[in-house]
Design a protein around this motif. Structure first.
Motif, PDB file in Angstrom:
ATOM      1  N   TRP A 152       0.825  -1.202   0.000  1.00 10.56           N
ATOM      2  CA  TRP A 152       0.000   0.000   0.000  1.00 10.56           C
ATOM      3  C   TRP A 152       0.865   1.260   0.000  1.00 10.56           C
ATOM      4  O   TRP A 152       0.673   2.168  -0.810  1.00 10.56           O
ATOM      5  CB  TRP A 152      -0.972   0.026   1.181  1.00 10.56           C
ATOM      6  CG  TRP A 152      -1.739   1.311   1.197  1.00 10.56           C
ATOM      7  CD1 TRP A 152      -1.511   2.406   1.971  1.00 10.56           C
ATOM      8  CD2 TRP A 152      -2.816   1.664   0.322  1.00 10.56           C
ATOM      9  NE1 TRP A 152      -2.395   3.413   1.643  1.00 10.56           N
ATOM     10  CE2 TRP A 152      -3.204   2.980   0.634  1.00 10.56           C
ATOM     11  CE3 TRP A 152      -3.505   0.983  -0.689  1.00 10.56           C
ATOM     12  CZ2 TRP A 152      -4.228   3.635  -0.025  1.00 10.56           C
ATOM     13  CZ3 TRP A 152      -4.533   1.647  -1.342  1.00 10.56           C
ATOM     14  CH2 TRP A 152      -4.888   2.958  -1.001  1.00 10.56           C
ATOM     15  N   CYS A 153       1.822   1.325   0.925  1.00 12.29           N
ATOM     16  CA  CYS A 153       2.604   2.547   1.109  1.00 12.29           C
ATOM     17  C   CYS A 153       3.565   2.829  -0.041  1.00 12.29           C
ATOM     18  O   CYS A 153       3.829   3.999  -0.345  1.00 12.29           O
ATOM     19  CB  CYS A 153       3.394   2.466   2.414  1.00 12.29           C
ATOM     20  SG  CYS A 153       2.354   2.475   3.890  1.00 12.29           S
ATOM     21  N   THR A 154       4.092   1.786  -0.670  1.00 12.57           N
ATOM     22  CA  THR A 154       5.122   2.004  -1.681  1.00 12.57           C
ATOM     23  C   THR A 154       4.632   1.833  -3.116  1.00 12.57           C
ATOM     24  O   THR A 154       5.300   2.291  -4.036  1.00 12.57           O
ATOM     25  CB  THR A 154       6.321   1.062  -1.445  1.00 12.57           C
ATOM     26  OG1 THR A 154       5.892  -0.296  -1.594  1.00 12.57           O
ATOM     27  CG2 THR A 154       6.927   1.289  -0.062  1.00 12.57           C
ATOM     28  N   LYS A 155       3.471   1.170  -3.306  1.00 17.66           N
ATOM     29  CA  LYS A 155       3.000   0.930  -4.670  1.00 17.66           C
ATOM     30  C   LYS A 155       1.549   1.355  -4.876  1.00 17.66           C
ATOM     31  O   LYS A 155       1.258   2.265  -5.649  1.00 17.66           O
ATOM     32  CB  LYS A 155       3.131  -0.564  -5.005  1.00 17.66           C
ATOM     33  CG  LYS A 155       4.539  -1.072  -5.018  1.00 17.66           C
ATOM     34  CD  LYS A 155       4.550  -2.572  -5.266  1.00 17.66           C
ATOM     35  CE  LYS A 155       5.909  -3.141  -4.891  1.00 17.66           C
ATOM     36  NZ  LYS A 155       5.870  -4.550  -4.631  1.00 17.66           N
ATOM     37  N   THR A 156       0.635   0.656  -4.210  1.00 14.13           N
ATOM     38  CA  THR A 156      -0.794   0.779  -4.514  1.00 14.13           C
ATOM     39  C   THR A 156      -1.314   2.209  -4.383  1.00 14.13           C
ATOM     40  O   THR A 156      -2.019   2.693  -5.272  1.00 14.13           O
ATOM     41  CB  THR A 156      -1.615  -0.184  -3.639  1.00 14.13           C
ATOM     42  OG1 THR A 156      -1.058  -1.485  -3.739  1.00 14.13           O
ATOM     43  CG2 THR A 156      -3.073  -0.196  -4.063  1.00 14.13           C
ATOM     44  N   ALA A 157      -0.998   2.887  -3.286  1.00 11.13           N
ATOM     45  CA  ALA A 157      -1.487   4.263  -3.101  1.00 11.13           C
ATOM     46  C   ALA A 157      -1.029   5.159  -4.242  1.00 11.13           C
ATOM     47  O   ALA A 157      -1.763   6.047  -4.685  1.00 11.13           O
ATOM     48  CB  ALA A 157      -1.023   4.814  -1.758  1.00 11.13           C
ATOM     49  N   HIS A 158       0.163   4.911  -4.746  1.00 12.07           N
ATOM     50  CA  HIS A 158       0.717   5.740  -5.821  1.00 12.07           C
ATOM     51  C   HIS A 158       0.148   5.355  -7.191  1.00 12.07           C
ATOM     52  O   HIS A 158      -0.155   6.231  -8.003  1.00 12.07           O
ATOM     53  CB  HIS A 158       2.242   5.644  -5.805  1.00 12.07           C
ATOM     54  CG  HIS A 158       2.814   6.046  -4.484  1.00 12.07           C
ATOM     55  ND1 HIS A 158       2.948   7.361  -4.093  1.00 12.07           N
ATOM     56  CD2 HIS A 158       3.244   5.297  -3.431  1.00 12.07           C
ATOM     57  CE1 HIS A 158       3.444   7.412  -2.872  1.00 12.07           C
ATOM     58  NE2 HIS A 158       3.634   6.171  -2.448  1.00 12.07           N
ATOM     59  N   THR A 159      -0.025   4.064  -7.442  1.00 10.18           N
ATOM     60  CA  THR A 159      -0.557   3.652  -8.744  1.00 10.18           C
ATOM     61  C   THR A 159      -2.026   4.038  -8.883  1.00 10.18           C
ATOM     62  O   THR A 159      -2.488   4.297 -10.000  1.00 10.18           O
ATOM     63  CB  THR A 159      -0.383   2.141  -8.999  1.00 10.18           C
ATOM     64  OG1 THR A 159      -1.015   1.399  -7.970  1.00 10.18           O
ATOM     65  CG2 THR A 159       1.087   1.768  -9.078  1.00 10.18           C
ATOM     66  N   ARG A 160      -2.762   4.125  -7.792  1.00 15.51           N
ATOM     67  CA  ARG A 160      -4.149   4.590  -7.892  1.00 15.51           C
ATOM     68  C   ARG A 160      -4.202   6.047  -8.327  1.00 15.51           C
ATOM     69  O   ARG A 160      -5.082   6.442  -9.077  1.00 15.51           O
ATOM     70  CB  ARG A 160      -4.881   4.364  -6.578  1.00 15.51           C
ATOM     71  CG  ARG A 160      -5.161   2.896  -6.353  1.00 15.51           C
ATOM     72  CD  ARG A 160      -6.197   2.683  -5.306  1.00 15.51           C
ATOM     73  NE  ARG A 160      -6.466   1.264  -5.144  1.00 15.51           N
ATOM     74  CZ  ARG A 160      -7.177   0.774  -4.156  1.00 15.51           C
ATOM     75  NH1 ARG A 160      -7.704   1.588  -3.256  1.00 15.51           N
ATOM     76  NH2 ARG A 160      -7.383  -0.512  -4.058  1.00 15.51           N
ATOM     77  N   ARG A 161      -3.268   6.860  -7.860  1.00 13.45           N
ATOM     78  CA  ARG A 161      -3.213   8.250  -8.321  1.00 13.45           C
ATOM     79  C   ARG A 161      -2.845   8.279  -9.804  1.00 13.45           C
ATOM     80  O   ARG A 161      -3.494   8.947 -10.602  1.00 13.45           O
ATOM     81  CB  ARG A 161      -2.190   9.062  -7.515  1.00 13.45           C
ATOM     82  CG  ARG A 161      -2.156  10.549  -7.920  1.00 13.45           C
ATOM     83  CD  ARG A 161      -1.015  11.305  -7.276  1.00 13.45           C
ATOM     84  NE  ARG A 161       0.273  10.927  -7.820  1.00 13.45           N
ATOM     85  CZ  ARG A 161       0.762  11.355  -8.985  1.00 13.45           C
ATOM     86  NH1 ARG A 161       0.069  12.181  -9.736  1.00 13.45           N
ATOM     87  NH2 ARG A 161       1.938  10.961  -9.400  1.00 13.45           N
ATOM     88  N   GLU A 162      -1.829   7.534 -10.165  1.00 15.27           N
ATOM     89  CA  GLU A 162      -1.356   7.528 -11.545  1.00 15.27           C
ATOM     90  C   GLU A 162      -2.410   7.008 -12.529  1.00 15.27           C
ATOM     91  O   GLU A 162      -2.432   7.403 -13.688  1.00 15.27           O
ATOM     92  CB  GLU A 162      -0.078   6.689 -11.647  1.00 15.27           C
ATOM     93  CG  GLU A 162       1.084   7.328 -10.902  1.00 15.27           C
ATOM     94  CD  GLU A 162       2.201   6.344 -10.571  1.00 15.27           C
ATOM     95  OE1 GLU A 162       2.102   5.153 -10.943  1.00 15.27           O
ATOM     96  OE2 GLU A 162       3.169   6.767  -9.912  1.00 15.27           O
ATOM     97  N   SER A 163      -3.316   6.136 -12.049  1.00 11.03           N
ATOM     98  CA  SER A 163      -4.367   5.591 -12.913  1.00 11.03           C
ATOM     99  C   SER A 163      -5.521   6.564 -13.116  1.00 11.03           C
ATOM    100  O   SER A 163      -6.363   6.356 -13.986  1.00 11.03           O
ATOM    101  CB  SER A 163      -4.929   4.300 -12.308  1.00 11.03           C
ATOM    102  OG  SER A 163      -5.779   4.598 -11.200  1.00 11.03           O
ATOM    103  N   GLY A 164      -5.587   7.618 -12.293  1.00 13.41           N
ATOM    104  CA  GLY A 164      -6.678   8.573 -12.372  1.00 13.41           C
ATOM    105  C   GLY A 164      -7.846   8.249 -11.456  1.00 13.41           C
ATOM    106  O   GLY A 164      -8.807   9.008 -11.373  1.00 13.41           O
ATOM    107  N   ASP A 165      -7.771   7.130 -10.729  1.00 15.65           N
ATOM    108  CA  ASP A 165      -8.864   6.742  -9.824  1.00 15.65           C
ATOM    109  C   ASP A 165      -9.043   7.736  -8.690  1.00 15.65           C
ATOM    110  O   ASP A 165     -10.157   7.977  -8.249  1.00 15.65           O
ATOM    111  CB  ASP A 165      -8.611   5.340  -9.250  1.00 15.65           C
ATOM    112  CG  ASP A 165      -9.682   4.918  -8.262  1.00 15.65           C
ATOM    113  OD1 ASP A 165     -10.852   4.812  -8.667  1.00 15.65           O
ATOM    114  OD2 ASP A 165      -9.351   4.716  -7.071  1.00 15.65           O
ATOM    115  N   GLY A 166      -7.962   8.317  -8.200  1.00 17.39           N
ATOM    116  CA  GLY A 166      -8.052   9.237  -7.071  1.00 17.39           C
ATOM    117  C   GLY A 166      -6.679   9.652  -6.602  1.00 17.39           C
ATOM    118  O   GLY A 166      -5.729   9.718  -7.375  1.00 17.39           O
TER     119      GLY A 166
END
Length: 183
Positions: A55-69
């Motif tokens: 979550w801290c190193t990947k998922t939270a950042h990829t969700r931003r990059e995907s445009g989800d939030g």
């Protein structure tokens, strides 16, 4: 205009909203294993150290990059310690609407952090990012989240039947919203 939120740090008085880092892994792991957070958010159970790292190193950042939030740590500006988390999801870039979700770590509860963070994120979304609507959905029985929504200035709009999912199954949720035209 890009359909991705800019990575930012948002000062909000006694708290700061900032991106997740590897330094947040242990506090995230402890907080997300908490029984209160597990009751209201369908996180992995048990919440493993690897889930926190991801979550801290990947998922939270990829969700931003995907445009989800976009997802932020709610941090104490004095020592940068994680007090909770807040984020936008289900962002509809065409209609300019996004949904906010948050949790507060056990060591930071009872200080109005969720309401303050929601107000700060709402202002950023509606004023600085030009969105029209911020929504928050809370399980009918999740009284602390519902109180935080009201303290943050969101307006109760009604109950969405069977619209939420928790570990125990489907639940009714109360919909709160803040629009750009709200005072």
């Amino acid at each position: 205009m890009s359909d991705v939120f800019p990575e930012r740090v948002l000062p909000a008085g006694p708290i700061t909203l900032r991106p997740f880092t590897a330094g947040d892994v242990e506090d995230t792991r402890i907080a997300c294993a908490d029984e209160v957070i597990q009751r209201w958010i369908p996180l992995p159970r048990p919440y493993s150290p690897q889930a926190a790292v991801d979550w801290c190193t990947k998922t939270a950042h990829t969700r931003r990059e995907s445009g989800d939030g976009i997802h932020f740590v709610i941090a104490d500006p004095a020592d940068d310690r994680l007090l909770g988390a807040i984020g936008l999801r289900r962002t509809d870039w065409d209609d300019r609407v996004s949904e906010v979700r948050h949790w507060v770590a056990p060591w930071a509860r009872g200080r109005g952090i969720a309401a303050r963070a929601t107000r700060a994120l709402g202002h950023w979304l509606l004023i600085e990012q030009g969105f029209e609507r911020l929504e928050l959905r809370a399980a009918v029985e999740n009284i602390p989240a519902r109180k935080a929504a009201v303290r943050a200035g969101l307006h109760r709009e009604g109950i969405l039947r069977n619209a939420g999912r928790l570990h125990g199954g489907r639940v009714d949720v109360v919909l709160y919203a803040l629009t750009r035209s709200d005072p």
